[in-house]
Structure formats: structure tokens, C-alpha cells
Motif scaffolding. Structure first.
Motif, short mmCIF file in Angstrom:
data_model
loop_
_atom_site.label_atom_id
_atom_site.label_comp_id
_atom_site.label_asym_id
_atom_site.label_seq_id
_atom_site.Cartn_x
_atom_site.Cartn_y
_atom_site.Cartn_z
N LYS A 121 17.67 2.13 7.13
CA LYS A 121 18.77 1.52 7.49
C LYS A 121 19.68 1.65 6.41
CE LYS A 121 17.81 -2.42 10.49
NZ LYS A 121 17.89 -4.19 10.52
N ASN A 122 19.38 2.77 5.50
CA ASN A 122 19.96 3.04 4.39
C ASN A 122 20.34 1.96 3.42
OD1 ASN A 122 21.01 5.13 2.55
ND2 ASN A 122 23.23 4.80 3.56
N ASP A 123 19.45 1.08 3.34
CA ASP A 123 19.85 -0.45 2.50
C ASP A 123 18.92 -0.50 1.49
OD1 ASP A 123 20.69 -3.01 2.16
OD2 ASP A 123 19.11 -3.76 3.40
N GLU A 124 19.44 -0.55 0.33
CA GLU A 124 18.82 -0.37 -1.18
C GLU A 124 17.91 0.56 -1.25
OE1 GLU A 124 18.63 -5.51 -1.72
OE2 GLU A 124 17.08 -4.55 -0.48
N VAL A 125 18.36 1.77 -1.33
CA VAL A 125 17.80 3.15 -1.26
C VAL A 125 17.92 3.54 -2.90
CG1 VAL A 125 17.30 5.52 -0.76
CG2 VAL A 125 17.89 3.51 1.00
N ASP A 126 16.57 3.67 -3.66
CA ASP A 126 16.73 3.94 -5.07
C ASP A 126 17.55 3.38 -5.78
OD1 ASP A 126 15.84 6.04 -6.97
OD2 ASP A 126 17.52 7.29 -6.67
N VAL A 127 17.30 2.20 -6.15
CA VAL A 127 18.12 1.18 -6.76
C VAL A 127 16.97 0.27 -7.32
CG1 VAL A 127 20.02 1.19 -5.17
CG2 VAL A 127 18.15 -0.60 -4.88
N PRO A 128 17.55 -0.56 -8.54
CA PRO A 128 16.76 -1.67 -8.92
C PRO A 128 16.49 -2.78 -7.92
CG PRO A 128 18.51 -1.03 -10.46
CD PRO A 128 18.64 -0.52 -9.30
N PHE A 150 24.15 1.13 -7.66
CA PHE A 150 24.94 1.99 -8.88
C PHE A 150 26.17 2.57 -8.20
CE2 PHE A 150 20.32 2.56 -9.97
CZ PHE A 150 20.63 2.27 -11.24
N GLU A 151 26.44 2.69 -6.82
CA GLU A 151 27.50 3.09 -6.37
C GLU A 151 28.69 2.32 -6.30
OE1 GLU A 151 29.15 4.73 -1.89
OE2 GLU A 151 27.15 4.32 -2.26
N THR A 152 28.58 0.97 -6.26
CA THR A 152 29.66 -0.25 -6.18
C THR A 152 29.64 -0.80 -7.38
OG1 THR A 152 28.07 -1.73 -5.31
CG2 THR A 152 29.30 -0.54 -3.70
N VAL A 170 23.94 -1.39 -17.99
CA VAL A 170 24.15 -1.67 -16.39
C VAL A 170 24.19 -3.40 -16.54
CG1 VAL A 170 23.18 -2.02 -13.99
CG2 VAL A 170 23.14 0.05 -15.63
N ASN A 171 25.15 -3.91 -16.11
CA ASN A 171 25.52 -5.49 -16.16
C ASN A 171 24.65 -6.24 -15.11
OD1 ASN A 171 26.36 -8.09 -16.57
ND2 ASN A 171 28.52 -7.65 -15.69
N ALA A 172 23.44 -6.33 -14.99
CA ALA A 172 22.66 -6.93 -13.99
C ALA A 172 21.21 -7.21 -14.33
CB ALA A 172 22.63 -5.49 -12.62
N PRO A 173 20.98 -8.22 -13.90
CA PRO A 173 19.68 -8.77 -14.43
C PRO A 173 18.22 -8.15 -13.96
CG PRO A 173 20.18 -10.07 -12.64
CD PRO A 173 21.33 -9.10 -12.95
N PHE A 174 18.07 -7.11 -14.01
CA PHE A 174 16.99 -6.25 -13.59
C PHE A 174 16.30 -5.51 -14.65
CE2 PHE A 174 19.99 -6.67 -9.93
CZ PHE A 174 19.19 -7.42 -8.97
N ILE A 175 14.88 -5.05 -14.33
CA ILE A 175 14.44 -4.17 -15.44
C ILE A 175 14.17 -2.61 -15.01
CG2 ILE A 175 12.16 -4.10 -16.69
CD1 ILE A 175 11.90 -6.90 -15.90
#
Length: 392
Positions: free
Chosen positions: A364-371, A57-59, A349-354
Motif C-alpha cells: 500500500k506504499n504505507d510507511e516504507v523505509d521510515v522510522p 521524511f517526505e512531509t 529530526v523532530n520526532a520521538p523515534f530512534i
């Protein structure tokens, strides 16, 4: 990624969920929701280097990965599951295209994640095509995976990194890759793969579980004594914490292992860890866990929808073995929660997720609170399993 694919998937999911009561018009409803979008879906072009993994969501960008990434098989798998749920041939067509990109992984002996990559794609596809090519790819992948098995330890090696710290690391996630081995034996009649899977499950059963039936993430084995030398975490809060997705892998893994073996020890462990998970005082009322039950920031800690969907899918199957409605009720509660605006990704949101609110690697602060793509996979699998037991 074409933003219209998101609309298609989300309209489909909405139609499926909001028509949960048994109805002879369910298929018609799905058809009507998708009818105007068939051509848009067919214009979506697969890309071998752009397997969708997660969204920031940030980028406002999709994290795209090649086939060697452990998550690459989930998007093709999602298309196969959507085909099974809807009967729409266009999903099958695109599933075949995306699945083909995974084939070269059958030779990749640098990873234990062969099951995630190959079985979630080709394995799902085999259920709908009976393709001899798919069968041979699954068998070859199992043969490649078997090269990572150490007979003295009784496990498949997980990671090759951190060699200055670990000698022979085995993660609880690795239980999920045993399905590939079990199926390879069914397809080839070569019991080697089945026996290897049993040895891995038995060793993991012995060493990964704590007295309260929670699960260590990583067991590092000594390559001389073949005994555990470290019991640690890599993605949890700390070595003694309860990493939610780790518990999910264990519940799912041993439920699946019981399916193939009918070993009562596996069923007993799946139930014991499921009970620990379901009764944990920090499990949220909606059934969606925080990423780690020991995070001191609870109730402000990130959630992990992926852990919830993995457990939900597992507990539908566990219900089938035990008829314990507690398991089924949890799965239904998770679906009920996830159909809300709180969790369904906005169509803008322009992304193929549900789904939103998954956490990949918090340390590692990697993929936190995201689809994240595998949350969607196990969500779709949960819907399909619920449909098959006539509860939606």
C-alpha cells in the motif's frame, strides 16, 4: 512532539550501546548523559490523540494515532523499557501518563490487537508497579479479546474488514497477542485464557507454516467446514513470498508460547523458522532483512529494521532455552548494526523515534523505509534482554 525528547532518547541509547562492555560505571555514564536533560523530559506533555506511530521524511511530519490504533501501546512501552534500562524515574512518570490513555481499549472488541495495545503498555508497567488496576485492566482486556475466539476453528479472529473476500482471517501477527492471554490466566487463575491461547497456537502451528518453515501471512478459515480456504498475504509481496516481519512474528510468537507452556513443538517450530530466516540467502550481511525476501528489486529493495529487532529480541530468549549461540550472535550483530549512523535517526529530526529504515505496508506504499515505533520497542527489548544475560 518536543524535539528535545528525541535528543534524550538518542543520547541514552548511544550511551547504553557504546558502553556495552560490562562496567561498574555504566549507570554513572547513563546518568551523566541524561543529567542535563531531566527537566526537558519532564516538560514533555502527553497527548491521548497523538500516540507516535511513524515519521515521514517526505512531509517531515509525525504520524499520530489514537489508542484504538494497533501501534498505540508501543510508545508507552518504550518509556517503561527506558525506565528499566536506565533507572530514571522520569521515564516511569511519563510511562504512567501515556499508559493511562490506553485503558479504554480494554472494552474494544473490534480488534485482535489487544496484546500489542494493552500488554506492551500495561503489561510492561505491571513489571514495575505491581498495580492492582493494571492487573484488572489486563484481565478485562483478555476477556474482551476472548470474544473473538471461535472454538470450532480454534483461533482468534484477526481482521473484520474485507468481508467480501475473507470469512474468518487469522494472521501470523496474532501470535503476539497470546501473551496477554497467558498472563491473564496467571493473574486471575482462570485457565480459560491459557487454554484459548494454546488452541490458537496449535491451529496456527498446523496451518500457517510451509514445508520449508517459512510462514503464510493470512489463513482464511471457512466458517462452515472450519478448515483453511485461502492461504494468502496482505502485506507481503505475494501469497508465496517471504514477508520478513511475518517470519519475525512467528519466531517471536512461538518462542514466547514455549515460555508459558514448555510445549516442545513450539520450541521446535521457533528454531526451524529461525534457521530458515538466518540461513536465507537474501538476508543482508548486517542482519537487517529486506522487507520481503522475494522482492525482485533486491539489493535495492527497502529494508525492515522492525523485522530485525523483533527477531533479535526473540532470539535472545530462544538462546536462553537452547544455549545455541547462533541465536545470540544474530541479536548482537543486529544491535551492532543499529548503533551506527546508518540506522540511528539524526537528532535534527523532530520526532520521538530512534531507528530508521523500517517498512510497514509496502503493497500500500504505507510507511516504507521510515522510522516506526515498534522497531524501537523491540530494539529496547533486545537491549534489555541482552543486558539480562550479561552479554552487553
Amino acid at each position: 512532539m518536543n524535539r528535545y525528547f528525541v535528543y534524550i532518547a538518542q543520547f541514552f541509547i548511544a550511551g547504553l550501546i557504546f558502553s556495552c562492555k560490562p562496567s561498574s560505571n555504566k549507570t554513572d555514564l547513563i546518568e551523566n548523559l541524561l543529567k542535563e536533560r531531566y527537566d526537558i523530559l519532564l516538560s514533555y506533555t502527553p497527548d491521548s490523540l497523538a500516540m507516535p506511530r511513524s515519521y515521514s521524511f517526505e512531509t517531515e511530519k509525525i504520524r499520530k494515532v489514537p489508542s484504538k490504533d494497533w501501534t498505540s501501546g508501543f510508545y508507552p512501552g518504550n518509556l517503561w523499557l527506558l525506565y528499566k534500562l536506565s533507572g530514571n524515574e522520569s521515564y516511569k512518570h511519563h510511562a504512567k501518563q501515556w499508559t493511562a490513555f490506553i485503558e479504554k481499549e480494554k472494552h474494544n472488541d473490534k480488534t485482535h490487537d489487544m496484546g500489542f495495545k494493552v500488554f506492551c503498555s500495561f503489561g510492561q508497567g505491571l513489571k514495575h508497579t505491581n498495580s492492582e488496576d493494571y492487573k484488572s485492566i489486563i484481565i478485562k482486556s483478555a476477556k474482551t479479546l476472548s470474544t473473538r475466539f471461535n472454538d470450532s476453528i480454534g483461533c482468534i479472529r484477526s481482521w473484520d474488514f474485507n468481508k467480501d473476500i475473507w470469512q474468518f482471517p487469522v494472521i501470523i501477527d496474532n501470535m503476539m497477542n497470546l501473551e496477554l492471554l497467558f498472563e491473564a490466566t496467571k493473574l486471575s487463575q482462570d485457565s480459560t485464557y491459557h487454554n484459548m491461547a494454546i488452541q490458537h497456537a496449535n491451529t496456527t502451528l498446523k496451518n500457517h507454516f510451509r514445508d520449508d518453515h517459512s510462514i503464510f501471512h493470512v489463513i482464511d478459515y471457512d466458517t462452515i467446514s472450519y478448515q483453511p480456504r485461502m492461504k494468502v498475504t496482505h502485506q507481503g509481496l505475494n501469497d508465496l513470498s517471504v514477508w520478513a516481519r511475518g517470519q519475525a512474528w512467528g519466531i517471536y510468537g512461538y518462542t514466547m508460547a514455549y515460555r508459558y507452556t514448555k510445549d516442545s513443538r513450539y520450541l521446535k517450530q521457533a528454531e526451524a523458522t529461525a534457521t530458515f530466516y538466518l540461513n536465507h540467502k537474501k538476508l543482508r550481511d548486517d542482519g537487517i532483512p529486506y522487507w520481503d525476501f522475494h522482492d525482485p528489486e533486491i539489493p535495492n529493495a527497502p529494508r525492515d529494521v522492525s523485522a530485525a529487532t523483533i527477531v533479535a529480541a526473540a532470539l535472545v530468549e530462544l538462546y536462553g532455552f537452547t544455549k545455541n549461540k547462533t541465536y545470540l550472535n544474530y541479536s548482537k550483530k543486529v544491535v551492532e548494526a543499529l548503533k551506527s549512523e546508518e540506522y540511528i535517526l539524526e537528532t535534527s529530526v523532530n520526532a520521538p523515534f530512534i531507528l530508521k529504515h523500517s517498512t510497514g505496508n509496502w503493497p500500500k506504499n504505507d510507511e516504507v523505509d521510515v522510522p516506526i515505533i515498534y522497531a524501537d520497542y523491540y530494539f529496547l527489548e533486545t537491549l534489555l534482554r541482552l543486558k539480562n544475560v550479561n552479554t552487553i
